[in-house]
Design a protein around this motif. Sequence first.
Motif, short mmCIF file in Angstrom:
data_model
loop_
_atom_site.label_atom_id
_atom_site.label_comp_id
_atom_site.label_asym_id
_atom_site.label_seq_id
_atom_site.Cartn_x
_atom_site.Cartn_y
_atom_site.Cartn_z
N PRO A 67 -47.02 -19.63 62.82
CA PRO A 67 -46.54 -19.49 64.19
C PRO A 67 -45.70 -18.23 64.35
O PRO A 67 -45.08 -17.76 63.40
CB PRO A 67 -45.69 -20.75 64.39
CG PRO A 67 -45.31 -21.18 63.03
CD PRO A 67 -46.39 -20.73 62.11
N ASN A 68 -45.69 -17.71 65.57
CA ASN A 68 -44.91 -16.53 65.88
C ASN A 68 -43.43 -16.89 65.82
O ASN A 68 -42.99 -17.87 66.42
CB ASN A 68 -45.30 -16.03 67.27
CG ASN A 68 -44.69 -14.67 67.58
OD1 ASN A 68 -43.75 -14.23 66.94
ND2 ASN A 68 -45.23 -14.02 68.59
N MET A 72 -40.73 -19.75 67.88
CA MET A 72 -40.11 -20.84 67.13
C MET A 72 -38.58 -20.74 67.07
O MET A 72 -37.92 -21.63 66.55
CB MET A 72 -40.67 -20.88 65.70
CG MET A 72 -42.18 -21.09 65.66
SD MET A 72 -42.77 -22.47 66.67
CE MET A 72 -42.05 -23.85 65.83
N LYS A 73 -38.01 -19.67 67.61
CA LYS A 73 -36.57 -19.51 67.60
C LYS A 73 -35.94 -20.53 68.56
O LYS A 73 -36.34 -20.65 69.72
CB LYS A 73 -36.22 -18.09 68.05
CG LYS A 73 -34.75 -17.79 68.06
CD LYS A 73 -34.48 -16.37 68.54
CE LYS A 73 -33.00 -16.12 68.66
NZ LYS A 73 -32.72 -14.81 69.25
N ARG A 92 -39.12 -22.51 72.48
CA ARG A 92 -39.78 -22.48 73.80
C ARG A 92 -40.98 -23.42 73.86
O ARG A 92 -41.25 -24.02 74.90
CB ARG A 92 -40.22 -21.07 74.14
CG ARG A 92 -39.06 -20.17 74.53
CD ARG A 92 -39.56 -18.85 75.05
NE ARG A 92 -39.93 -17.99 73.93
CZ ARG A 92 -40.52 -16.81 74.08
NH1 ARG A 92 -40.83 -16.39 75.29
NH2 ARG A 92 -40.80 -16.07 73.04
N THR A 93 -41.69 -23.57 72.76
CA THR A 93 -42.85 -24.46 72.76
C THR A 93 -42.43 -25.90 73.01
O THR A 93 -43.08 -26.63 73.75
CB THR A 93 -43.60 -24.35 71.42
OG1 THR A 93 -42.69 -24.59 70.36
CG2 THR A 93 -44.23 -22.98 71.26
N GLU A 94 -41.34 -26.31 72.39
CA GLU A 94 -40.85 -27.67 72.57
C GLU A 94 -40.29 -27.88 73.98
O GLU A 94 -40.42 -28.96 74.56
CB GLU A 94 -39.77 -28.00 71.53
CG GLU A 94 -40.31 -28.15 70.14
CD GLU A 94 -41.30 -29.28 70.00
OE1 GLU A 94 -41.08 -30.36 70.57
OE2 GLU A 94 -42.33 -29.07 69.33
#
Length: 146
Positions: A67-68, A72-73, A92-94
Motif C-alpha cells: 500500500p501507498n 496509510m498514514k 484516509r482509507t479507513e
Amino acid sequence: MATAKKPAKKAAPAKKAAKKAPAKKAVKPAKKAPAKKAPAKKAAAKKAPAKKAPAKKAAKPKSARKPNAAFMKAMTPSAALAAVIGAMPAPRTEVTKKLWDYIKKNKLQDSVNRRLINADAKMKEIFGKSQVSMFEMAKLVQKHLK
C-alpha cells in the motif's frame, strides 16, 4: 460518344468467356486434390518439430501489493468528522470506509440517483451543503483531516 458504347458491348462478352474457363479448371484439380493433401500433412508434420519454441523467461514470484504510505498514514479528524467516525486517528482509507458505513446505516444515499449522498445534521457540517456527489465526498472530507 458512339465509340464509347461499342467498347462496352465488346467487354461484356469477354467477361462471360473468362467466367466459364475457370469453372472447367476448378473441376480438374478436385480429382487430384486428395492425393496432394496427404503429402502436405506429412510435410507440415515434419516442419513442426523442427521449429523450437522461444525460451520463456523465469517468472518472478508475485509479491503482495504494497500500500501507498501516504494513504496509510494515520490522520487526526476534526471535531465535526470525529462526531461521525470517532476521534481516534485513522488512515484516509479507513476514514472513507467508516463514512460509507455511516451513510449506509442511516440510509443517506439518494434513492433515485445512488451517486448522491443526502447529508444529515452531522454530515452537513463536514460537507457544507445538503447533497454531495460520492466523487466529491473525498475532497470535502480531506479538509477535515490533519
